[in-house]
Design a protein around this motif. Structure first.
Motif, PDB file in Angstrom:
ATOM      1  N   ALA A 142       6.754  12.495  -3.504  1.00 25.44           N
ATOM      2  CA  ALA A 142       5.770  13.031  -4.298  1.00 25.44           C
ATOM      3  C   ALA A 142       5.720  14.304  -4.735  1.00 25.44           C
ATOM      4  CB  ALA A 142       4.278  12.602  -3.491  1.00 25.44           C
ATOM      5  N   LEU A 143       6.177  15.205  -3.635  1.00 28.31           N
ATOM      6  CA  LEU A 143       6.280  16.680  -4.059  1.00 28.31           C
ATOM      7  C   LEU A 143       7.330  16.954  -5.068  1.00 28.31           C
ATOM      8  CD1 LEU A 143       5.826  18.080  -0.670  1.00 28.31           C
ATOM      9  CD2 LEU A 143       4.523  18.222  -2.111  1.00 28.31           C
ATOM     10  N   SER A 144       8.149  15.962  -5.058  1.00 28.46           N
ATOM     11  CA  SER A 144       9.547  16.251  -5.989  1.00 28.46           C
ATOM     12  C   SER A 144       9.013  15.617  -7.396  1.00 28.46           C
ATOM     13  CB  SER A 144      10.750  15.211  -5.576  1.00 28.46           C
ATOM     14  OG  SER A 144      11.226  15.635  -4.379  1.00 28.46           O
ATOM     15  N   GLY A 151      -6.576  14.208   1.364  1.00 27.98           N
ATOM     16  CA  GLY A 151      -6.652  12.676   1.937  1.00 27.98           C
ATOM     17  C   GLY A 151      -7.625  11.953   1.215  1.00 27.98           C
ATOM     18  N   ALA A 152      -7.328  10.816   1.267  1.00 28.78           N
ATOM     19  CA  ALA A 152      -8.010   9.789   0.417  1.00 28.78           C
ATOM     20  C   ALA A 152      -9.285   9.505   1.407  1.00 28.78           C
ATOM     21  CB  ALA A 152      -7.491   8.289   0.320  1.00 28.78           C
ATOM     22  N   LEU A 163      -2.428  12.627  -2.617  1.00 26.41           N
ATOM     23  CA  LEU A 163      -3.417  12.225  -1.889  1.00 26.41           C
ATOM     24  C   LEU A 163      -2.483  11.479  -0.666  1.00 26.41           C
ATOM     25  CD1 LEU A 163      -6.093  10.437  -4.177  1.00 26.41           C
ATOM     26  CD2 LEU A 163      -6.467  12.395  -2.505  1.00 26.41           C
ATOM     27  N   LEU A 164      -2.931  11.576   0.558  1.00 30.87           N
ATOM     28  CA  LEU A 164      -2.633  10.908   1.678  1.00 30.87           C
ATOM     29  C   LEU A 164      -3.401   9.722   1.852  1.00 30.87           C
ATOM     30  CD1 LEU A 164      -2.393  13.671   4.494  1.00 30.87           C
ATOM     31  CD2 LEU A 164      -0.569  12.800   3.022  1.00 30.87           C
ATOM     32  N   ASP A 223       0.928  -1.287  -0.039  1.00 29.20           N
ATOM     33  CA  ASP A 223      -0.130  -0.035  -0.011  1.00 29.20           C
ATOM     34  C   ASP A 223       0.978   1.200  -0.086  1.00 29.20           C
ATOM     35  OD1 ASP A 223      -2.413  -1.479   0.022  1.00 29.20           O
ATOM     36  OD2 ASP A 223      -2.344  -1.421   2.269  1.00 29.20           O
ATOM     37  N   PRO A 224       0.659   2.084  -0.902  1.00 26.20           N
ATOM     38  CA  PRO A 224       1.462   3.460  -0.954  1.00 26.20           C
ATOM     39  C   PRO A 224       0.900   4.245   0.134  1.00 26.20           C
ATOM     40  CG  PRO A 224       0.052   3.265  -3.027  1.00 26.20           C
ATOM     41  CD  PRO A 224       0.071   1.874  -2.332  1.00 26.20           C
ATOM     42  N   LEU A 225       1.618   5.107   0.758  1.00 27.64           N
ATOM     43  CA  LEU A 225       1.062   5.932   1.683  1.00 27.64           C
ATOM     44  C   LEU A 225       0.602   7.247   1.228  1.00 27.64           C
ATOM     45  CD1 LEU A 225       3.566   5.284   4.516  1.00 27.64           C
ATOM     46  CD2 LEU A 225       1.414   4.029   4.353  1.00 27.64           C
TER      47      LEU A 225
END
Length: 252
Positions: free
Chosen positions: A43-45, A57-58, A22-23, A7-9
């Motif tokens: 993710a920001l990069s 958030g998801a 998305l968190l 699961d990607p965080l």
């Protein structure tokens, strides 16, 4: 439902040039582990070349803040007891330094460190039924992520103290009145509204946007930079006190 290795965080979606970050721990209300901040940084990069970035958030909840089960400790160094706090400070600094517009889309609630993350964005869109809270003291910890500094700067000492010491909920419409939220959306539409706002800003000259962001950042840079080492030291002491109290309860 629990996290698995697969699961990607944090997830990144491309919405016609706007990166939606998305968190992704919906079963834990998108609470933030140490690894969450690492994946958010990545993710920001990855999204730095997008026209704009929206953080959300998801499954209809922004973030419940720091993961209480994993705690703020990480690593074995002198500052290890507050390792996650230091990591979060660094990632939020990365977020503030991004050249393109950043918008938080808050559904449900932004709690504790999740509130700090939302306030690190340039703009904050919140659903009409969302709320914000900082229940640190009730959890026997101290505010982190620069939240004590931001709320005091924005609201003054007494209103900030009430929110931080009592942990009371601040409804999104009241947060909007106080200047902590820039736009109100109907429930369920915060991400779509945030994308629209992000595109509106991104349609302006990119150079002017970046330079304006730099001007705004310069206003808060000195104050926040001097505050963060103290925040980190206090968070370390609070974690050590918590660990000592747990030891007394176990063996005393």
């Amino acid at each position: 439902m629990t996290d698995t290795a697969e699961d990607p965080l944090v997830l990144v979606e491309d919405r016609d040039g706007v990166a939606v970050v998305l968190l992704n721990r919906p079963a834990q209300r998108n609470s933030l582990r140490y690894e969450s901040w690492t994946q958010l940084s990545n993710a920001l990069s990855e999204a730095a070349d997008a026209r704009a970035i929206v953080i959300a958030g998801a499954e209809g909840f922004f973030s419940a803040g720091g993961d209480l089960k994993s705690g703020p400790a990480h690593g074995a160094g002198a500052m290890g007891p507050a390792g996650r706090v230091e990591h979060a400070q660094q990632v939020m600094a990365q977020l503030r330094a991004i050249a393109v517009p950043t918008v938080a889309a808050v559904e449900g609630a932004a709690v504790g460190l999740g509130w700090s993350l939302a306030l690190s964005c340039d703009l904050v869109v919140a659903a009409r039924d969302a709320f914000f809270s900082a229940p640190f003291v009730a959890r026997a910890v101290v505010p982190d992520g620069g939240l004590a500094w931001r709320l005091t700067q924005q609201l003054g000492r007494h209103r900030a103290s009430s929110l931080l010491l009592r942990g009371s909920r601040l409804p999104s419409e009241e947060a909007h009145r106080l200047g902590l939220v820039t736009d109100i959306a109907e429930p369920g539409s915060a991400i779509d509204e945030a994308i629209a706002v992000a595109r509106e800003v991104a349609d302006a000259d990119p150079g002017a946007v970046e330079l304006t962001k730099r001007l705004v950042a310069s206003v808060e840079a000195a104050g926040l930079a001097s505050f963060q080492p103290l925040e980190l030291a206090v968070a370390t002491v609070a974690q050590q006190r918590s660990a000592a109290a747990a030891g007394r309860a176990t063996f005393g």
